[in-house]
Design a protein around this motif. Sequence first.
Motif, short mmCIF file in Angstrom:
data_model
loop_
_atom_site.label_atom_id
_atom_site.label_comp_id
_atom_site.label_asym_id
_atom_site.label_seq_id
_atom_site.Cartn_x
_atom_site.Cartn_y
_atom_site.Cartn_z
N GLN A 1 -4.99 -0.55 0.88
CA GLN A 1 -3.83 -0.68 -0.01
C GLN A 1 -2.52 -0.74 0.79
O GLN A 1 -1.63 -1.53 0.49
CB GLN A 1 -3.74 0.49 -1.00
N LEU B 1 2.30 6.11 -2.21
CA LEU B 1 0.85 6.20 -2.31
C LEU B 1 0.38 7.63 -2.06
O LEU B 1 -0.52 8.13 -2.73
CB LEU B 1 0.19 5.26 -1.30
N ASP C 1 -1.51 10.20 -4.56
CA ASP C 1 -2.84 10.66 -4.17
C ASP C 1 -3.02 12.17 -4.29
O ASP C 1 -4.14 12.67 -4.37
CB ASP C 1 -3.12 10.25 -2.71
N ARG D 1 -8.23 6.62 3.94
CA ARG D 1 -8.70 6.28 2.61
C ARG D 1 -7.94 5.08 2.04
O ARG D 1 -8.50 4.18 1.45
CB ARG D 1 -8.47 7.50 1.71
N ARG D 2 -6.61 5.09 2.24
CA ARG D 2 -5.75 4.07 1.63
C ARG D 2 -5.42 2.91 2.56
O ARG D 2 -4.46 2.16 2.30
CB ARG D 2 -4.44 4.71 1.14
#
Lengths: 146, 310, 139
Positions: free
Chosen positions: B38, B126, B130, B34-35
């Motif tokens: 980033q 992160l 999350d 998902r990240r």
Amino acid sequence: MDIAAGVQACLPIRSDMDLVWVRQHVRQAAAQLGFGLVDQTKLVTAASELARNTLVHGGGGQMETAHVVSGRVHGLRLTFRDEGPGIADLERALSDGYTSGDGLGMGLGGARRLVHDFALDSAPGAGTTVTVTSWASRPPRPREVI
Amino acid sequence: MVGNAIEELNRVPEQEAVGQQGSPAREVGDFLHRRREQIAQRWADETLFRTVFTVSRDEAVEAGRVVVDALAQVAVSGRAADPEAGGFLVVREQLSRMGAARTRTGLTPSQVSNDVDALRPPVLDLLLADLPDAPADLLRESTTLLTVLMGTLRLVVMETALNEGQALIDRQRLQLLEVATPVIKLWDGIVAVPLIGTLDSARSQVVMEALLEAVVDQQARFAILDITGVPTVDSLVAQHLMKTVAAARLMGAECVVSGIRPAIAQTIVHLGLDLGTVVTRATLADALAHALRKLGVGIVTPSAGGVGER
Amino acid sequence: MTDGFSRPAAGHVPVLRLGDVLLVTLQGDLYDSTAEQLLQDIGEAIAGDRATGVVINISGVEIVDSFLGRVLAEIAAKARLLAAQTVVAGMRPAVAITMVELGLTLPGLRTALTTEDALRLLGATDPVLRPGGTRPGSP
């Protein structure tokens, strides 16, 4: 410790013609793995001694070759197997001068000096298996005791 | 390559029980997936990526994405602690290039290690951001898993960097052995190796082979091993010397050992080695004279008023 | 050498006569039976030709194991009984190193770098100049 990359070839040892094939096969396999000329010659000579033992004392048998890897070092492992009468006194069989047939009595003990690793497995009536390994770029050999 | 990694990521959970819904492995895998963008963006500004990819930031981001994909794959496969895990194979070459680039700039292994470790906090931050509502157990296990995963990544980078260094050392060692073994022709039919410095087993073997090759190339009936510059020998080296002499004899040449220092002679006696079959001479000059005499070459000193004067 | 297997030399190894000297050149990989045959052939050749020397050139031999080592030693012993000297010529460095490691130093054998050196060692200078190879004083 080392990972065998599987058996690469299996050659019969039934006649003196087979000894020639064993030598040529080992020479080619060692050259492909990057063995230097002297190391090739040592391994081929050891293979010749051991194959002749298999033929003469074991009544014939076979040789398996395998490409082995340990860390970054590549090697060649040869396994000689027979279903012959076997060896009763392993210690004595490895000493120079010991012989039960023709030759100068250098067979096993001499072959052991030509390779990096040597293992002998035998018992009376149970056949004989000799496994030897040599490495392409040799690791430092352990100090010999005189 | 990236596409394959994602495919792999999607496929693996169905095959393996490790990546079940709600498990830390699945959680971390999903998070990395998902990240991805980033994380890659943040890594691109870390020291490791900034120093390796100096020209283009885009290149650094792309490299980061590939590494994230690899981590995701490893997380889901349940082998987070295993440097040999399949996922790492894809990035091994790239990681080795990164590690090697850093090592070349003169950084110590621990500095490189710190560089890689610096990639961990941004990812952990992160992850924590999350999962604000996750159960405490899952949160703890997921952060632990991610930490382990980043530790393994550090190990992989170090390992590849060290391998690179070792390969360089091996190459240089070989070059040094060759440079340190000059076989010289002293006369028609006479070759010599003047050895200087400590002889170990590997070097004795190189010397042996080089000298015997020279015997064939030069058709030399005499080979001189001069060990004046060798401070000590151990039993293994002494044995190598004797083997060289024996091998030369089998080839039809005579090997003379010259310059055995008293300390070495003493060692040889102590070791109980029999040098009886070896021809020895005190100096290289004596050995040369011995060989010349046996070759039937006479040396005449010009008398005063003879050849020496014009 | 590495591409493909070379055919091993089967059957006879020719024994040449050069003056008073028998010259044998071994090449490649030998069958055990070929080596045994050679041992016999040389014995007969020495007795028949009344040779005083035997030169065995092994520069084309890639390995000498204890079997071939024994054959070489037996040729020398047999020759000695028939009053002939044996010289092994042209052994390769790798072969020599391996034989030493194996423990085969062949103490009874004389060695030379080349066939020419071997002939010089046997005192058979320029055998070509004496066609027929008749020995002075031979009946």
